[in-house]
Write a protein that holds these residues in place. Structure first.
Motif, mmCIF file in Angstrom:
data_model
loop_
_atom_site.group_PDB
_atom_site.id
_atom_site.type_symbol
_atom_site.label_atom_id
_atom_site.label_comp_id
_atom_site.label_asym_id
_atom_site.label_seq_id
_atom_site.Cartn_x
_atom_site.Cartn_y
_atom_site.Cartn_z
ATOM 1 N N PHE A 138 0.985 -1.380 -0.173
ATOM 2 C CA PHE A 138 -0.038 0.123 -0.163
ATOM 3 C C PHE A 138 0.873 1.009 0.233
ATOM 4 C CE2 PHE A 138 0.974 -0.524 4.724
ATOM 5 C CZ PHE A 138 0.826 0.035 5.058
ATOM 6 N N VAL A 139 0.113 2.799 -0.120
ATOM 7 C CA VAL A 139 0.921 3.570 -0.591
ATOM 8 C C VAL A 139 0.383 4.280 0.800
ATOM 9 C CG1 VAL A 139 1.111 5.357 -1.479
ATOM 10 C CG2 VAL A 139 0.435 4.059 -2.617
ATOM 11 N N LEU A 140 1.908 4.700 1.344
ATOM 12 C CA LEU A 140 1.841 5.855 2.927
ATOM 13 C C LEU A 140 2.649 6.804 2.476
ATOM 14 C CD1 LEU A 140 1.582 6.089 5.941
ATOM 15 C CD2 LEU A 140 4.105 4.501 5.476
ATOM 16 N N ARG A 141 1.933 7.336 2.424
ATOM 17 C CA ARG A 141 2.587 9.583 2.316
ATOM 18 C C ARG A 141 3.318 9.754 3.964
ATOM 19 N NH1 ARG A 141 -1.705 8.521 -1.270
ATOM 20 N NH2 ARG A 141 -1.073 9.302 -3.124
ATOM 21 N N LEU A 142 4.808 9.812 3.589
ATOM 22 C CA LEU A 142 4.681 10.944 4.779
ATOM 23 C C LEU A 142 5.698 12.082 4.249
ATOM 24 C CD1 LEU A 142 7.076 7.972 6.099
ATOM 25 C CD2 LEU A 142 5.169 8.548 7.293
ATOM 26 N N ASP A 143 5.977 13.156 5.391
ATOM 27 C CA ASP A 143 7.000 14.627 4.628
ATOM 28 C C ASP A 143 8.017 13.741 4.815
ATOM 29 O OD1 ASP A 143 7.249 14.766 7.010
ATOM 30 O OD2 ASP A 143 5.948 15.547 8.208
ATOM 31 N N ASP A 144 8.824 14.810 4.110
ATOM 32 C CA ASP A 144 10.422 14.282 4.149
ATOM 33 C C ASP A 144 10.660 14.137 5.482
ATOM 34 O OD1 ASP A 144 10.234 14.757 1.194
ATOM 35 O OD2 ASP A 144 11.250 16.792 1.848
ATOM 36 N N GLU A 145 10.818 15.377 6.436
ATOM 37 C CA GLU A 145 11.554 15.210 7.781
ATOM 38 C C GLU A 145 10.945 14.048 8.485
ATOM 39 O OE1 GLU A 145 12.152 17.636 12.166
ATOM 40 O OE2 GLU A 145 10.001 18.575 10.315
ATOM 41 N N MET A 146 10.233 13.931 8.435
ATOM 42 C CA MET A 146 9.558 12.390 9.117
ATOM 43 C C MET A 146 10.167 11.098 8.439
ATOM 44 S SD MET A 146 5.840 10.796 10.192
ATOM 45 C CE MET A 146 4.795 11.877 10.157
ATOM 46 N N TYR A 147 10.052 11.102 7.328
ATOM 47 C CA TYR A 147 11.067 9.653 6.699
ATOM 48 C C TYR A 147 12.308 9.988 6.679
ATOM 49 C CZ TYR A 147 12.123 6.779 3.040
ATOM 50 O OH TYR A 147 12.760 4.991 2.693
ATOM 51 N N LYS A 148 13.462 11.052 7.054
ATOM 52 C CA LYS A 148 14.360 11.134 7.036
ATOM 53 C C LYS A 148 14.570 10.453 8.781
ATOM 54 C CE LYS A 148 15.379 15.354 4.453
ATOM 55 N NZ LYS A 148 15.978 16.368 4.088
ATOM 56 N N LEU A 149 13.849 11.498 9.604
ATOM 57 C CA LEU A 149 13.798 10.614 10.562
ATOM 58 C C LEU A 149 13.958 8.925 10.815
ATOM 59 C CD1 LEU A 149 12.284 13.142 12.955
ATOM 60 C CD2 LEU A 149 14.582 12.654 13.062
ATOM 61 N N LEU A 150 12.755 8.355 10.352
ATOM 62 C CA LEU A 150 12.484 6.628 9.658
ATOM 63 C C LEU A 150 13.183 6.213 9.653
ATOM 64 C CD1 LEU A 150 10.394 5.029 10.342
ATOM 65 C CD2 LEU A 150 9.148 4.902 8.285
ATOM 66 N N GLU A 151 13.798 7.200 8.357
ATOM 67 C CA GLU A 151 15.421 5.877 7.906
ATOM 68 C C GLU A 151 16.279 6.000 8.925
ATOM 69 O OE1 GLU A 151 16.253 6.547 3.071
ATOM 70 O OE2 GLU A 151 16.774 9.087 4.471
ATOM 71 N N LYS A 152 16.692 7.145 9.407
ATOM 72 C CA LYS A 152 18.051 7.404 10.809
ATOM 73 C C LYS A 152 17.878 6.057 11.481
ATOM 74 C CE LYS A 152 20.806 8.621 12.913
ATOM 75 N NZ LYS A 152 21.397 8.226 13.940
ATOM 76 N N TRP A 153 16.390 5.946 11.943
ATOM 77 C CA TRP A 153 16.349 5.008 13.362
ATOM 78 C C TRP A 153 15.912 3.786 12.199
ATOM 79 C CZ3 TRP A 153 10.381 4.807 15.472
ATOM 80 C CH2 TRP A 153 10.199 3.969 16.821
ATOM 81 N N ALA A 154 15.596 3.307 11.206
ATOM 82 C CA ALA A 154 15.968 2.129 10.816
ATOM 83 C C ALA A 154 17.119 2.163 10.491
ATOM 84 C CB ALA A 154 15.617 2.241 8.981
ATOM 85 N N ALA A 155 18.283 2.746 9.863
ATOM 86 C CA ALA A 155 19.427 2.926 9.860
ATOM 87 C C ALA A 155 20.400 1.972 11.150
ATOM 88 C CB ALA A 155 20.540 3.355 8.623
#
Length: 58
Positions: A5-22
């Motif tokens: 499914f498609v999930l839309r996140l703003d850039d800031e939230m995605y960057k924070l999520l990407e860092k957390w995942a890493a």
């Protein structure tokens, strides 16, 4: 089977999520699955498999 499914996140939230995942050696998708799974367990909507296994052995 997994559903897509498609999930839309703003850039800031995605960057924070990407860092957390890493930080936890996961992909962003894997991190989202982990967060959702933990939330379902914590809310009592899903049984924790490790809890079931430990009670089954007693």
């Amino acid at each position: 089977m997994k559903k897509s499914f498609v999930l839309r996140l703003d850039d800031e939230m995605y960057k924070l999520l990407e860092k957390w995942a890493a930080d936890e050696f996961r992909s962003v998708n894997g991190q989202l699955e982990y967060i959702i799974n933990q939330s379902l367990i914590n809310s009592g909507r899903k049984k924790n498999k490790t809890d079931n296994q430990s009670t089954d052995k007693k």
